[in-house]
Design a protein around this motif. Structure first.
Motif, short mmCIF file in Angstrom:
data_model
loop_
_atom_site.label_atom_id
_atom_site.label_comp_id
_atom_site.label_asym_id
_atom_site.label_seq_id
_atom_site.Cartn_x
_atom_site.Cartn_y
_atom_site.Cartn_z
N PHE A 25 0.85 -1.20 0.00
CA PHE A 25 0.00 0.00 0.00
C PHE A 25 0.88 1.25 0.00
O PHE A 25 0.68 2.17 -0.81
N LEU A 26 1.87 1.28 0.88
CA LEU A 26 2.73 2.45 0.99
C LEU A 26 3.60 2.63 -0.25
O LEU A 26 3.90 3.76 -0.67
N GLU A 27 4.01 1.52 -0.87
CA GLU A 27 4.79 1.60 -2.11
C GLU A 27 4.00 2.29 -3.22
O GLU A 27 4.53 3.13 -3.96
N ILE A 28 2.73 1.91 -3.35
CA ILE A 28 1.89 2.52 -4.40
C ILE A 28 1.70 4.00 -4.12
O ILE A 28 1.77 4.84 -5.04
N CYS A 29 1.48 4.35 -2.87
CA CYS A 29 1.34 5.77 -2.53
C CYS A 29 2.60 6.55 -2.87
O CYS A 29 2.55 7.66 -3.41
#
Length: 749
Positions: A339-343
């Motif tokens: 999730f944080l990677e995509i953000c």
């Protein structure tokens, strides 16, 4: 001053608190103390004040809104109904469409550009939170008198805000309304609608379940803009000079929102969230309490982890801030890193601010100190419910007795011609292209119909040409004369507009704009309008999927006209079979569908020519509306008509003018025997449309109308370069166009 923690609140029961300044009533404050068994902390008081506001809690309207569920028609297309961020309907081929209309009225008066822009941003995030890609927006607008100086301040700012935000997002603006009336002076109505598309399996709901799942706040940093904004401001009335409260209006950044949209859609594609909620009215107070309330456990939040634009913000301000372009997601621990990677890929700030617990409380901490410990349902869903007193106003009988049908009518054909031009060039009936040309109507390449068509239409599948159509309508003048009938007329017109384009109406959303609920006359109007709308939806088979209530729309003691705005969504199997309004081929035969009666109450003619409002609005026959819709849809699907335009404000002559100007072709019109030419042209009888029929299809079309019992009267032919009402007058299209198109630019120059 030391931090007001839960422990401190428990130990200091007699501390004075600013509950009244935050918009709470004394009994509401006492109820909060009863719920908690102590006084609230400052942070808890902030949360309850915004979540129990009129805008967020619907405390004055809930008892009437229940009818939309109690009277809901059976409809297999409804996938998600009232209670979520937006309603969702099945449109076939595995697709679902979500749509909703909301208000941003008061902020748009205070700061027109940002008020309108953030109204668009907020409704787009509601649609995004359902799991859908936003595909189009619409904007029903109401302003004060067109020639009033303040209208020149408010309208350009609102239009620029809508266009600026929507255009930057790359969303086509495909429809809406612009209405001028002195009753909206100082209290414009800025309603915004968004449509989104997804597959059935992509629907997401706002809930926080699964102990140990992480709470992630992502999007823009939290600032001081919008603290107590729409939630408090929309619960206030304006006096003659200024609002009684002036919280900061939210500031929007459409480029940040565009990144947020694409980031969120990629997160959805990888199935990384268990629940999601946008941050709009009431900000984090709303997102955390609603997610926890709809879930299966509790929630713990570390508020000091929230990324800030302003390091001086207090915990209460962080909880109340309505900074834009923010979302809150519930994510399983094993999916957090992705999730944080995509953000990060989309340059969207994302922070784990808490987790779901196996308890039953919403607990919020500030640098290790507990500042909130509440049952989340009491914040989000169990606020006050008022049965406000309501009564039919004393002036209603006199208003209805002041019959518009008795007003002086044109005494000659020449005077009739003059009044036609006067109505067609009036601000409400004139072309709105000065406004709509500021919106990108065709970005993304899927817009099939847009202003000034009867409804906006977008293609949602490029292979099959499946599409949806949406129309918004509302007539405050009709609703002032009879709120029950006025709401049904708004529903009927929107339904008719969708059917006229060839789409089959499926469901509605609404935005109910009224004055102060503390006025029994206003509450009577609201009660009657909601009853009319619920009864109407039951008859037409179109469930209410959700919407918005906006109250306290008034300046001093003067309320706006009751203005229920109704959005109807319909589906069309092949957008290539759509029906436009334009008369485009000479020789097309013009047929008037439905019955024309002497119905001028609340009409454009009575307003423009006589500055009059009185009598009864046109009668509503919803069974006839349903039949007319079936005829229009069948005729469109089977190629029996080339054009169709509903009849509403301004009557037949307005529809003829718009269709002729749109297609660049004139029309020769014959007034049927036995009807007054004036009534024929200006009556606003409902349940009517004018259609252009190819000569080759005349027999098939009239046979269909006859077999189904719908009156169809041949009234003329598409021909020439003028509207020629034989035996009465002729107006060249060039003169008509000048009258129709010059008004708005001249007013706003």
């Amino acid at each position: 001053m030391s931090l007001d923690t839960v422990k401190h609140a428990d130990e200091t029961p007699d501390v004075d608190q600013p509950w009244a300044e935050l918009g709470l009533k004394q009994d509401e404050y006492e109820r909060i103390r009863t719920i908690l068994g102590r006084r609230p902390t400052g942070a808890e008081l902030a949360m309850y004040s915004v979540m129990w506001s009129e805008h967020c809690s619907y405390k004055s309207s809930k008892v009437h809104l229940r009818q939309f569920g109690e009277k809901a028609p059976e409809n297999d297309a409804l996938l998600v109904g009232i209670g979520e961020n937006a309603g969702v309907v099945d449109v076939g081929q595995g697709y679902a469409v979500t749509f909703k209309v909301e208000s941003h009225n008061h902020p748009s008066y205070i700061e027109p550009y940002q008020g309108a822009a953030t109204g668009v941003g907020g409704i787009v995030r509601d649609i995004l939170a359902m799991g859908a890609r936003p595909v189009a927006v619409m904007d029903p607008l109401r302003f004060g008198a067109a020639d009033h100086p303040d209208t020149k301040r408010v309208l350009p700012g609102v239009v620029a805000g809508i266009g600026g935000y929507g255009n930057c997002l790359g969303l086509p603006n495909i429809g809406g309304e612009v209405v001028f009336d002195a009753c909206y002076q100082g209290n414009p109505l800025v309603n915004a609608l968004c449509i989104g598309v997804m597959k059935h399996e992509d629907i997401h709901l706002a809930k926080a379940s699964g102990a140990g799942n992480k709470v992630i706040l992502y999007g823009a940093r939290t600032g001081g803009d919008g603290i107590g904004g729409v939630s408090v401001l929309a619960s206030e009335t304006f006096d003659d000079s200024k609002p009684t409260k002036r919280p900061a209006v939210q500031v929007g950044d459409p480029f940040q929102e565009k990144l947020l949209i694409e980031c969120t859609l990629e997160i959805f594609r990888e199935d990384l969230v268990d629940g999601i909620q946008d941050l709009g009215g009431a900000g984090l107070s709303c997102a955390t309490s609603e997610l926890a309330s709809a879930g299966s456990g509790g929630m713990r939040v570390e508020l000091d982890r929230v990324p800030l634009r302003d390091a001086t913000l207090s915990p209460e301000e962080i909880l109340m801030s309505e900074s834009q372009e923010r979302m809150c997601a519930i994510v399983e621990p094993g999916k957090v890193d992705r999730f944080l990677e995509i953000c990060e890929k989309w340059d969207v700030i994302a922070t784990v601010i808490g987790e779901v617990t196996d308890g039953e409380r919403l607990e919020i901490f500030w640098h290790g100190e507990q500042i909130v410990d509440v049952p989340p349902r009491t914040v989000a869903h169990e606020g006050p419910v008022y049965e406000r007193p309501y009564a039919r106003p004393d002036w209603q009988d006199a208003l209805q007795a002041d019959d518009a049908n008795k007003l002086a009518r044109p005494a000659s054909a020449e005077e009739l011609r003059e009044q036609v031009l006067k109505v067609i060039s009036s601000p409400n009936q004139a072309s709105k292209s000065w406004i709509t040309d500021q919106y990108d109507r065709f970005v993304q390449g899927n817009t099939v119909l847009a202003q000034p068509e009867d409804s906006g239409m977008v293609r949602i599948d490029e292979d099959t040409n499946l599409g949806v159509a949406v129309a918004t309508d509302g007539n405050g003048r009709y609703a002032k004369l009879d709120p029950y009938a006025g709401a049904q007329l708004a529903l009927a017109e929107s339904y008719r507009n969708v059917a006229a384009s060839g789409a089959r109406p499926l469901a509605i959303s609404n935005c109910l704009n009224f004055g102060s609920p503390e006025d029994p006359a206003v509450m009577w109007q609201f009660a009657e309008a909601t009853r009319g709308l619920a009864d109407g939806c039951l008859t037409l088979g179109t469930p209410v999927t959700g919407g918005n209530v906006s109250l306290y729309n008034q300046t001093g003691e003067t309320a706006i006209h009751p203005t229920p705005v109704v959005a109807v969504l319909g589906v069309i199997d092949d957008v290539n079979r759509r029906t436009p309004i334009a008369f485009s081929e000479e020789g097309q035969l013009l047929y008037l569908l439905g019955d024309t009666k002497e119905e001028l109450g609340g009409s454009a003619w009575s307003q423009v020519v006589h500055d009059h409002l009185g009598g009864l609005p046109p009668a509503v026959d919803l069974d006839r509306e349903k039949l007319l819709g079936e005829i229009l849809i069948s005729a469109s699907r089977d190629g029996m008509i080339d054009a169709a335009h509903d009849l509403s404000d301004g009557g037949l002559i307005q529809a003829l003018a718009e269709s002729c100007l749109r297609g660049g072709k004139g029309a020769r019109i014959v007034v049927p025997d036995g009807i007054d030419p004036f009534v024929f042209l200006f009556s606003e009888s409902a349940g009517r449309a004018v259609v252009a029929v190819p000569r080759s299809e005349e027999l098939r079309f009239t046979d269909m109308c006859g077999a189904r019992g719908l009156p169809a009267t041949r009234i003329g032919v598409v021909d020439g370069e003028a509207i020629d009402v034989q035996g009465q007058f002729s107006i060249p299209l060039a003169e008509l166009r000048e009258a129709h198109e010059a008004t708005i630019p001249a007013l706003l120059a």
